[in-house]
Design a protein around this motif. Sequence first.
Motif, PDB file in Angstrom:
ATOM      1  N   ASP A 150       0.810  -1.216   0.000  1.00  0.00           N
ATOM      2  CA  ASP A 150       0.000   0.000   0.000  1.00  0.00           C
ATOM      3  C   ASP A 150       0.849   1.274   0.000  1.00  0.00           C
ATOM      4  OD1 ASP A 150      -2.480  -1.461   0.179  1.00  0.00           O
ATOM      5  OD2 ASP A 150      -2.000  -1.845   2.273  1.00  0.00           O
ATOM      6  N   LEU A 151       1.575   1.498   1.096  1.00  0.00           N
ATOM      7  CA  LEU A 151       2.317   2.749   1.262  1.00  0.00           C
ATOM      8  C   LEU A 151       3.286   2.996   0.114  1.00  0.00           C
ATOM      9  CD1 LEU A 151       2.734   5.116   3.188  1.00  0.00           C
ATOM     10  CD2 LEU A 151       4.437   3.762   4.409  1.00  0.00           C
ATOM     11  N   GLN A 152       4.024   1.975  -0.241  1.00  0.00           N
ATOM     12  CA  GLN A 152       4.996   2.110  -1.325  1.00  0.00           C
ATOM     13  C   GLN A 152       4.312   2.421  -2.653  1.00  0.00           C
ATOM     14  OE1 GLN A 152       8.794  -0.396  -1.749  1.00  0.00           O
ATOM     15  NE2 GLN A 152       7.378  -1.393  -3.134  1.00  0.00           N
ATOM     16  N   GLU A 153       3.185   1.779  -2.909  1.00  0.00           N
ATOM     17  CA  GLU A 153       2.456   2.004  -4.160  1.00  0.00           C
ATOM     18  C   GLU A 153       1.897   3.419  -4.225  1.00  0.00           C
ATOM     19  OE1 GLU A 153       2.206   0.142  -6.860  1.00  0.00           O
ATOM     20  OE2 GLU A 153       3.585  -1.274  -5.903  1.00  0.00           O
ATOM     21  N   TRP A 154       1.400   3.924  -3.091  1.00  0.00           N
ATOM     22  CA  TRP A 154       0.845   5.280  -3.083  1.00  0.00           C
ATOM     23  C   TRP A 154       1.919   6.305  -3.447  1.00  0.00           C
ATOM     24  CZ3 TRP A 154      -1.652   4.656   2.422  1.00  0.00           C
ATOM     25  CH2 TRP A 154      -2.711   3.748   2.334  1.00  0.00           C
ATOM     26  N   ILE A 155       3.099   6.150  -2.843  1.00  0.00           N
ATOM     27  CA  ILE A 155       4.183   7.102  -3.116  1.00  0.00           C
ATOM     28  C   ILE A 155       4.704   6.924  -4.534  1.00  0.00           C
ATOM     29  CG2 ILE A 155       6.525   7.783  -2.448  1.00  0.00           C
ATOM     30  CD1 ILE A 155       5.774   7.034   0.424  1.00  0.00           C
ATOM     31  N   LYS A 166      11.145   0.963  -7.870  1.00  0.00           N
ATOM     32  CA  LYS A 166      10.807   0.541  -6.512  1.00  0.00           C
ATOM     33  C   LYS A 166      11.300  -0.889  -6.316  1.00  0.00           C
ATOM     34  CE  LYS A 166       6.256  -1.031  -8.037  1.00  0.00           C
ATOM     35  NZ  LYS A 166       4.799  -0.927  -7.916  1.00  0.00           N
ATOM     36  N   GLU A 167      11.492  -1.255  -5.070  1.00  0.00           N
ATOM     37  CA  GLU A 167      11.915  -2.621  -4.735  1.00  0.00           C
ATOM     38  C   GLU A 167      13.191  -3.025  -5.479  1.00  0.00           C
ATOM     39  OE1 GLU A 167      10.123  -5.164  -2.613  1.00  0.00           O
ATOM     40  OE2 GLU A 167       9.660  -3.182  -1.855  1.00  0.00           O
ATOM     41  N   TYR A 168      14.118  -2.097  -5.607  1.00  0.00           N
ATOM     42  CA  TYR A 168      15.340  -2.393  -6.361  1.00  0.00           C
ATOM     43  C   TYR A 168      16.293  -3.221  -5.505  1.00  0.00           C
ATOM     44  CZ  TYR A 168      19.399  -1.777  -9.364  1.00  0.00           C
ATOM     45  OH  TYR A 168      20.480  -2.003 -10.184  1.00  0.00           O
ATOM     46  N   ASP A 169      16.736  -4.370  -6.048  1.00  0.00           N
ATOM     47  CA  ASP A 169      17.582  -5.278  -5.269  1.00  0.00           C
ATOM     48  C   ASP A 169      18.769  -5.816  -6.075  1.00  0.00           C
ATOM     49  OD1 ASP A 169      16.266  -6.883  -7.044  1.00  0.00           O
ATOM     50  OD2 ASP A 169      15.520  -8.313  -5.555  1.00  0.00           O
ATOM     51  N   LYS A 170      19.221  -5.037  -7.047  1.00  0.00           N
ATOM     52  CA  LYS A 170      20.302  -5.521  -7.904  1.00  0.00           C
ATOM     53  C   LYS A 170      21.626  -4.817  -7.625  1.00  0.00           C
ATOM     54  CE  LYS A 170      17.088  -6.873 -11.548  1.00  0.00           C
ATOM     55  NZ  LYS A 170      16.662  -6.690 -12.956  1.00  0.00           N
ATOM     56  N   PHE A 171      21.829  -4.457  -6.357  1.00  0.00           N
ATOM     57  CA  PHE A 171      23.107  -3.869  -5.973  1.00  0.00           C
ATOM     58  C   PHE A 171      24.186  -4.948  -5.975  1.00  0.00           C
ATOM     59  CE2 PHE A 171      19.950  -1.244  -3.613  1.00  0.00           C
ATOM     60  CZ  PHE A 171      20.182  -0.049  -4.276  1.00  0.00           C
ATOM     61  N   ASP A 172      25.415  -4.511  -6.168  1.00  0.00           N
ATOM     62  CA  ASP A 172      26.535  -5.446  -6.206  1.00  0.00           C
ATOM     63  C   ASP A 172      26.857  -5.966  -4.808  1.00  0.00           C
ATOM     64  OD1 ASP A 172      28.684  -6.869  -7.262  1.00  0.00           O
ATOM     65  OD2 ASP A 172      30.081  -5.219  -6.893  1.00  0.00           O
ATOM     66  N   LYS A 173      26.973  -7.269  -4.670  1.00  0.00           N
ATOM     67  CA  LYS A 173      27.425  -7.944  -3.452  1.00  0.00           C
ATOM     68  C   LYS A 173      26.510  -7.747  -2.248  1.00  0.00           C
ATOM     69  CE  LYS A 173      32.265  -7.680  -4.875  1.00  0.00           C
ATOM     70  NZ  LYS A 173      33.624  -7.179  -4.554  1.00  0.00           N
ATOM     71  N   THR A 174      25.242  -7.486  -2.478  1.00  0.00           N
ATOM     72  CA  THR A 174      24.276  -7.413  -1.388  1.00  0.00           C
ATOM     73  C   THR A 174      22.889  -7.678  -1.955  1.00  0.00           C
ATOM     74  OG1 THR A 174      23.306  -6.040   0.360  1.00  0.00           O
ATOM     75  CG2 THR A 174      23.965  -4.918  -1.658  1.00  0.00           C
ATOM     76  N   ASN A 175      22.041  -8.266  -1.127  1.00  0.00           N
ATOM     77  CA  ASN A 175      20.664  -8.531  -1.563  1.00  0.00           C
ATOM     78  C   ASN A 175      19.672  -7.565  -0.919  1.00  0.00           C
ATOM     79  OD1 ASN A 175      20.759  -9.411   1.041  1.00  0.00           O
ATOM     80  ND2 ASN A 175      20.022 -11.493   0.641  1.00  0.00           N
ATOM     81  N   LYS A 176      20.177  -6.465  -0.362  1.00  0.00           N
ATOM     82  CA  LYS A 176      19.294  -5.477   0.255  1.00  0.00           C
ATOM     83  C   LYS A 176      18.372  -4.877  -0.798  1.00  0.00           C
ATOM     84  CE  LYS A 176      22.307  -4.154   4.114  1.00  0.00           C
ATOM     85  NZ  LYS A 176      21.388  -4.576   5.172  1.00  0.00           N
ATOM     86  N   ARG A 177      17.175  -4.504  -0.353  1.00  0.00           N
ATOM     87  CA  ARG A 177      16.141  -4.042  -1.273  1.00  0.00           C
ATOM     88  C   ARG A 177      15.773  -2.587  -0.964  1.00  0.00           C
ATOM     89  NH1 ARG A 177      12.367  -7.311  -3.952  1.00  0.00           N
ATOM     90  NH2 ARG A 177      13.069  -9.045  -2.647  1.00  0.00           N
ATOM     91  N   LEU A 178      16.014  -1.708  -1.922  1.00  0.00           N
ATOM     92  CA  LEU A 178      15.683  -0.288  -1.778  1.00  0.00           C
ATOM     93  C   LEU A 178      14.196  -0.075  -2.044  1.00  0.00           C
ATOM     94  CD1 LEU A 178      16.294   2.784  -1.679  1.00  0.00           C
ATOM     95  CD2 LEU A 178      17.008   2.615  -4.070  1.00  0.00           C
ATOM     96  N   ASP A 179      13.530   0.665  -1.157  1.00  0.00           N
ATOM     97  CA  ASP A 179      12.087   0.869  -1.314  1.00  0.00           C
ATOM     98  C   ASP A 179      11.770   1.640  -2.596  1.00  0.00           C
ATOM     99  OD1 ASP A 179      11.439  -0.486   1.010  1.00  0.00           O
ATOM    100  OD2 ASP A 179      11.632   1.296   2.257  1.00  0.00           O
ATOM    101  N   ILE A 180      12.258   2.874  -2.689  1.00  0.00           N
ATOM    102  CA  ILE A 180      11.982   3.696  -3.874  1.00  0.00           C
ATOM    103  C   ILE A 180      13.210   4.543  -4.196  1.00  0.00           C
ATOM    104  CG2 ILE A 180      10.583   5.584  -4.829  1.00  0.00           C
ATOM    105  CD1 ILE A 180       8.261   4.648  -3.122  1.00  0.00           C
ATOM    106  N   LEU A 181      13.515   4.651  -5.479  1.00  0.00           N
ATOM    107  CA  LEU A 181      14.570   5.547  -5.948  1.00  0.00           C
ATOM    108  C   LEU A 181      13.925   6.584  -6.861  1.00  0.00           C
ATOM    109  CD1 LEU A 181      17.608   6.242  -6.119  1.00  0.00           C
ATOM    110  CD2 LEU A 181      17.726   4.763  -8.141  1.00  0.00           C
TER     111      LEU A 181
END
Length: 356
Positions: A30-35, A51-66
């Motif tokens: 919800d919140l992420q979609e609204w923004i 949104k939900e970007y998770d293709k950083f090098d050497k980590t599987n962390k997921r960015l909410d929104i860029l």
Amino acid sequence: MILVIGENNKLEKLINEVNFSELGIMERKDLQEWIFECPEILGEDLLIVTKEYDKFDKTNKRLDILAIDHDGKLVVIELKRDVANAFVDLQAIHYAAYCSTFTLDQVAEIRTEDNNKSKDVNKEEIIDFIENKEFSDFDNQPRIIIVANSYKEETLAAVLWLRDNGIDISCVKLESHKLDEKIVVTPDIIVPIPEAKEFMVYREQKSKTLSKGKITEKTFFEHLNQYGTHFFEELFKFSDEKDLILNWGGTGFSLNVRIGNEKVSLLQGYCDLKVTGQTMNSTVSMISKKVENGDIIVSDYVEKTLDLNIFRKVGNGFVFDLERELTDVEWSKFKDVLSHTIENIKKNGVKLSDDN
């Protein structure tokens, strides 16, 4: 709280704020979609990249929104459904660091994953959106926006400290209300305060310039109002009388008690070059750490000071916002507390431990 006004300007009802979790609102769904669909709710016009970007090098962390702002800065948006916990600022810094190497071409490529447009079209849209005529590519200092339903004091303190040290980080509070069968969400920019944003940015930039070296007493007094000037002039006279050690920093100073070859910080003073403005703060942590029976001395120091009804409690200590003059009686009582505390520190001496 929301006031619902009906016909003839009559108050119909008051609607209190409700936590997102109580309304069954989800962070990603919800919140992420609204923004994502309406980034303007964060108080500015932003171009969403992904949104939900998770293709950083050497980590599987997921960015909410860029996102991207009109100045050509990447904007990392970190979401928390309810309370922004003590580590949300650190999480956001991680994501900002990961994004700091992104180029215009990379961002255009990333954006294609969400809108199915070609890389060239996305690149053109990004350039058209950016109003900064000097823009050529993204720099290595993304902005950060933390979005939450509420904030802990420790989180806001960390954010202000980060801003004071050159990190462009903001906090937006989203308040939710239940209106009949609908949910009403209202934004509130907590840091920086919109009315003071330009002034805060100016002060942060100036502070950053000065922080390359220690501030001088002359510069310090040039950045005080009349209350700050009178207060610190009086405090410095007291410091001379008590043979306290004055150490200058980037935007202020510390007053220290001399114990042999050691010094113990008693107070800190800041001018308006510091983001939080001109203040006088207690520095109780070093007393507890360095002085024998330090915790007892601190408790007595803080209790007696707060009993004067001049200062406000912050954490384990106190602060004075320098928004008025102290009367002669108030000064006399405050000096008595300081003198008593200095005497206690000297009488108890430095702890005999490996910490020192």
